[in-house]
Motif scaffolding. Structure first.
Motif, mmCIF file in Angstrom:
data_model
loop_
_atom_site.group_PDB
_atom_site.id
_atom_site.type_symbol
_atom_site.label_atom_id
_atom_site.label_comp_id
_atom_site.label_asym_id
_atom_site.label_seq_id
_atom_site.Cartn_x
_atom_site.Cartn_y
_atom_site.Cartn_z
ATOM 1 N N ILE A 1 -0.166 -4.148 -8.319
ATOM 2 C CA ILE A 1 -0.040 -4.234 -6.858
ATOM 3 C C ILE A 1 -1.409 -4.503 -6.241
ATOM 4 O O ILE A 1 -1.545 -5.318 -5.324
ATOM 5 N N GLY A 2 -2.449 -3.830 -6.748
ATOM 6 C CA GLY A 2 -3.804 -4.053 -6.241
ATOM 7 C C GLY A 2 -4.276 -5.479 -6.466
ATOM 8 O O GLY A 2 -4.946 -6.061 -5.605
ATOM 9 N N VAL A 3 -3.943 -6.044 -7.610
ATOM 10 C CA VAL A 3 -4.323 -7.431 -7.905
ATOM 11 C C VAL A 3 -3.621 -8.386 -6.937
ATOM 12 O O VAL A 3 -4.250 -9.310 -6.406
ATOM 13 N N ILE A 4 -2.355 -8.154 -6.690
ATOM 14 C CA ILE A 4 -1.619 -8.998 -5.749
ATOM 15 C C ILE A 4 -2.210 -8.869 -4.352
ATOM 16 O O ILE A 4 -2.397 -9.870 -3.643
ATOM 17 N N LYS A 5 -2.535 -7.639 -3.946
ATOM 18 C CA LYS A 5 -3.135 -7.432 -2.629
ATOM 19 C C LYS A 5 -4.490 -8.124 -2.534
ATOM 20 O O LYS A 5 -4.802 -8.754 -1.515
ATOM 21 N N ILE B 1 -7.856 -11.680 -11.420
ATOM 22 C CA ILE B 1 -6.961 -11.489 -12.567
ATOM 23 C C ILE B 1 -7.703 -10.831 -13.727
ATOM 24 O O ILE B 1 -7.193 -9.910 -14.366
ATOM 25 N N THR B 2 -8.919 -11.281 -13.992
ATOM 26 C CA THR B 2 -9.710 -10.704 -15.088
ATOM 27 C C THR B 2 -10.002 -9.237 -14.837
ATOM 28 O O THR B 2 -9.876 -8.406 -15.752
ATOM 29 N N ALA B 3 -10.392 -8.892 -13.618
ATOM 30 C CA ALA B 3 -10.688 -7.497 -13.300
ATOM 31 C C ALA B 3 -9.450 -6.624 -13.492
ATOM 32 O O ALA B 3 -9.529 -5.536 -14.079
ATOM 33 N N GLY B 4 -8.312 -7.094 -13.019
ATOM 34 C CA GLY B 4 -7.078 -6.339 -13.197
ATOM 35 C C GLY B 4 -6.707 -6.159 -14.657
ATOM 36 O O GLY B 4 -6.345 -5.057 -15.091
ATOM 37 N N LEU B 5 -6.819 -7.225 -15.442
ATOM 38 C CA LEU B 5 -6.497 -7.132 -16.867
ATOM 39 C C LEU B 5 -7.453 -6.198 -17.613
ATOM 40 O O LEU B 5 -7.019 -5.417 -18.460
ATOM 41 N N VAL B 6 -8.739 -6.280 -17.292
ATOM 42 C CA VAL B 6 -9.719 -5.407 -17.961
ATOM 43 C C VAL B 6 -9.424 -3.941 -17.650
ATOM 44 O O VAL B 6 -9.447 -3.090 -18.548
ATOM 45 N N THR C 1 0.832 -1.197 0.000
ATOM 46 C CA THR C 1 0.000 0.000 0.000
ATOM 47 C C THR C 1 0.870 1.252 0.000
ATOM 48 O O THR C 1 0.632 2.181 -0.786
ATOM 49 N N LEU C 2 1.858 1.296 0.867
ATOM 50 C CA LEU C 2 2.748 2.458 0.916
ATOM 51 C C LEU C 2 3.560 2.584 -0.372
ATOM 52 O O LEU C 2 3.792 3.687 -0.865
ATOM 53 N N GLY C 3 3.984 1.449 -0.926
ATOM 54 C CA GLY C 3 4.729 1.472 -2.182
ATOM 55 C C GLY C 3 3.899 1.985 -3.345
ATOM 56 O O GLY C 3 4.370 2.775 -4.169
ATOM 57 N N PHE D 1 0.473 3.491 -13.795
ATOM 58 C CA PHE D 1 -0.898 3.077 -13.511
ATOM 59 C C PHE D 1 -1.006 1.556 -13.539
ATOM 60 O O PHE D 1 -1.608 0.950 -12.648
ATOM 61 N N ALA D 2 -0.423 0.929 -14.539
ATOM 62 C CA ALA D 2 -0.465 -0.529 -14.656
ATOM 63 C C ALA D 2 0.237 -1.181 -13.474
ATOM 64 O O ALA D 2 -0.225 -2.205 -12.958
ATOM 65 N N PHE D 3 1.326 -0.582 -13.010
ATOM 66 C CA PHE D 3 2.053 -1.117 -11.864
ATOM 67 C C PHE D 3 1.196 -1.044 -10.599
ATOM 68 O O PHE D 3 1.155 -1.989 -9.809
ATOM 69 N N ILE D 4 0.489 0.066 -10.421
ATOM 70 C CA ILE D 4 -0.382 0.219 -9.251
ATOM 71 C C ILE D 4 -1.528 -0.789 -9.299
ATOM 72 O O ILE D 4 -1.883 -1.394 -8.282
#
Length: 87
Positions: A43-47, A74-79, A20-22, A37-40
């Motif tokens: 991170i959200g998908v991993i969290k 995974i689908t939500a993150g990719l979309v 979260t801090l990262g 944006f894609a990196f964030i």
């Protein structure tokens, strides 16, 4: 040596806080082509994966639920990432 379940949850919680801090630190960085944006989102998908599998205990649920939750995350993150780059 076995690691206790509480110790694992403490470690996962620490990873979630650091992630979260990262991600908060990456917000101000302007990567070329919107890769920040894609990196964030990554991170959200991993969290989301860690939260569902460890704190919602999907890891002890039947395999079909594990597959459904993992595929949904995974689908939500990719979309979201694909829609961002398509815009």
């Amino acid at each position: 040596m076995m690691v206790s379940q509480k110790r694992i949850l403490d470690l996962i919680w620490l990873v979630l806080v650091i992630a979260t801090l990262g991600s908060y630190g990456v917000v101000g960085v302007n990567f070329a082509g919107g890769f920040g944006f894609a990196f964030i989102i990554l991170i959200g998908v991993i969290k989301a994966f860690l939260i569902t599998h460890y704190f919602m205990e999907v890891d002890v649920a039947p395999k079909v639920w594990k597959v459904i939750f993992s595929a949904l995350i995974i689908t939500a993150g990719l979309v979201i990432i694909l829609l961002h780059f398509a815009a």
